[in-house]
Design an enzyme around this catalytic site. Structure first.
Site, mmCIF file in Angstrom:
data_model
loop_
_atom_site.group_PDB
_atom_site.id
_atom_site.type_symbol
_atom_site.label_atom_id
_atom_site.label_comp_id
_atom_site.label_asym_id
_atom_site.label_seq_id
_atom_site.Cartn_x
_atom_site.Cartn_y
_atom_site.Cartn_z
ATOM 1 N N GLY A 46 0.845 -1.188 0.000
ATOM 2 C CA GLY A 46 0.000 0.000 0.000
ATOM 3 C C GLY A 46 0.879 1.235 0.000
ATOM 4 O O GLY A 46 2.041 1.190 0.422
ATOM 5 N N GLN A 51 2.977 9.939 1.796
ATOM 6 C CA GLN A 51 4.286 9.284 1.821
ATOM 7 C C GLN A 51 5.181 9.759 0.681
ATOM 8 O O GLN A 51 6.392 9.537 0.711
ATOM 9 C CB GLN A 51 4.127 7.758 1.743
ATOM 10 C CG GLN A 51 3.427 7.167 2.965
ATOM 11 C CD GLN A 51 3.355 5.660 2.882
ATOM 12 O OE1 GLN A 51 2.458 5.109 2.263
ATOM 13 N NE2 GLN A 51 4.316 4.984 3.491
ATOM 14 N N CYS A 93 6.220 -0.343 7.507
ATOM 15 C CA CYS A 93 5.793 0.869 6.808
ATOM 16 C C CYS A 93 6.957 1.344 5.951
ATOM 17 O O CYS A 93 8.110 1.332 6.409
ATOM 18 C CB CYS A 93 5.418 1.946 7.824
ATOM 19 S SG CYS A 93 4.913 3.494 7.050
ATOM 20 N N LEU A 94 6.674 1.772 4.718
ATOM 21 C CA LEU A 94 7.742 2.228 3.816
ATOM 22 C C LEU A 94 8.491 3.438 4.375
ATOM 23 O O LEU A 94 9.618 3.701 3.973
ATOM 24 C CB LEU A 94 7.164 2.566 2.436
ATOM 25 C CG LEU A 94 6.601 1.384 1.617
ATOM 26 C CD1 LEU A 94 5.981 1.894 0.323
ATOM 27 C CD2 LEU A 94 7.681 0.356 1.322
ATOM 28 N N HIS A 135 -4.023 0.719 7.712
ATOM 29 C CA HIS A 135 -2.714 1.380 7.757
ATOM 30 C C HIS A 135 -2.710 2.606 6.830
ATOM 31 O O HIS A 135 -2.252 3.694 7.221
ATOM 32 C CB HIS A 135 -1.636 0.367 7.353
ATOM 33 C CG HIS A 135 -0.233 0.879 7.394
ATOM 34 N ND1 HIS A 135 0.686 0.473 8.340
ATOM 35 C CD2 HIS A 135 0.419 1.769 6.601
ATOM 36 C CE1 HIS A 135 1.838 1.103 8.119
ATOM 37 N NE2 HIS A 135 1.707 1.890 7.069
ATOM 38 N N GLU A 136 -3.233 2.439 5.595
ATOM 39 C CA GLU A 136 -3.207 3.549 4.625
ATOM 40 C C GLU A 136 -4.176 4.659 5.023
ATOM 41 O O GLU A 136 -3.857 5.847 4.880
ATOM 42 C CB GLU A 136 -3.519 3.052 3.207
ATOM 43 C CG GLU A 136 -2.548 2.015 2.652
ATOM 44 C CD GLU A 136 -1.090 2.315 2.892
ATOM 45 O OE1 GLU A 136 -0.686 3.494 2.865
ATOM 46 O OE2 GLU A 136 -0.325 1.360 3.145
ATOM 47 N N HIS A 139 -2.583 6.759 7.511
ATOM 48 C CA HIS A 139 -1.629 7.700 6.897
ATOM 49 C C HIS A 139 -2.347 8.977 6.450
ATOM 50 O O HIS A 139 -1.829 10.081 6.618
ATOM 51 C CB HIS A 139 -0.974 7.085 5.653
ATOM 52 C CG HIS A 139 0.309 6.359 5.920
ATOM 53 N ND1 HIS A 139 1.407 6.959 6.492
ATOM 54 C CD2 HIS A 139 0.690 5.080 5.656
ATOM 55 C CE1 HIS A 139 2.389 6.081 6.568
ATOM 56 N NE2 HIS A 139 1.980 4.924 6.070
HETATM 57 NI NI NI Z 1 3.002 3.099 5.962
#
Ligand code: NI
Length: 187
Positions: A46, A51, A93-94, A135-136, A139
């Site tokens: 995702g 981000q 998480c990225l 999660h997204e 964000h």
């Molecule tokens: Ni993340």
């Protein structure tokens, strides 16, 4: 275009995003296509617009990691309409490359959102997709996964990252391909 992914502690990651008001535009379609390319490049399931520094309520997901085009999902201005159950699983998480922790989430969710053309969509999900959607959507509201951890775990991660920043091992972004050759950031 593949974007760099912003790393914690960039304050944009903890800032709520604005809703999208104009749908079906060439800019929105291009942004979504670029977000999928960026997500696949960085090997995420995702990616939320903040981000990559775009402060809009847009996220893309694909729990098949590009294996199955039928799993591609775009959610715009999403809300969790229903949730049930609790499940605790490892999550990453990225924006925190290298860190994974067990996080408790709702086991199943129903998400109400819009698609690129502004049509209302509803997604019912369990398992990894349910976790990724939560999660997204977090964000887009400026909530990072460390907020779901105990204060102890969260402080430990923050301290480790502060040390890595001092040592020059944690740059402001995880660079995309165009920056790789010239970048001084260690990935
Ligand atoms: Ni993340």
């Amino acid at each position: 275009m593949i974007y760099d992914v912003i790393r914690y502690p960039d304050p944009r990651l903890e800032t709520p995003c604005d809703p999208v008001e104009e749908f079906d535009t060439a800019e929105l379609k291009q942004l979504v296509a670029d977000m999928f390319d960026t997500m696949y490049y960085h090997k995420g399931v995702g990616l939320a617009a903040p981000q990559i520094g775009v402060m809009k309520q847009i996220a893309v997901l694909d729990v098949s990691l590009g294996e199955d085009p039928g799993q591609k999902i775009v959610i715009i201005n999403p809300k969790i309409a229903r949730q049930e159950g609790r499940i605790r699983e490892e999550e990453g998480c990225l924006c925190f490359p290298g860190f994974r922790e067990k996080i408790t989430r709702a086991a199943r969710v129903v998400v109400a959102a819009k698609d690129v053309s502004g049509m209302e969509i509803r997604i019912e999900a369990g398992d990894l997709l349910s976790r990724a959607l939560q999660h997204e959507i977090d964000h887009l509201n400026g909530i990072l996964f460390i907020r779901h951890m105990s204060a102890l775990k969260r402080d430990l991660i923050r301290r480790k990252i502060r040390k890595m920043i001092k040592a020059g091992e944690w740059g402001p972004v995880v660079p995309g391909p165009k920056r790789e050759e010239s970048s001084v950031v260690k990935a």
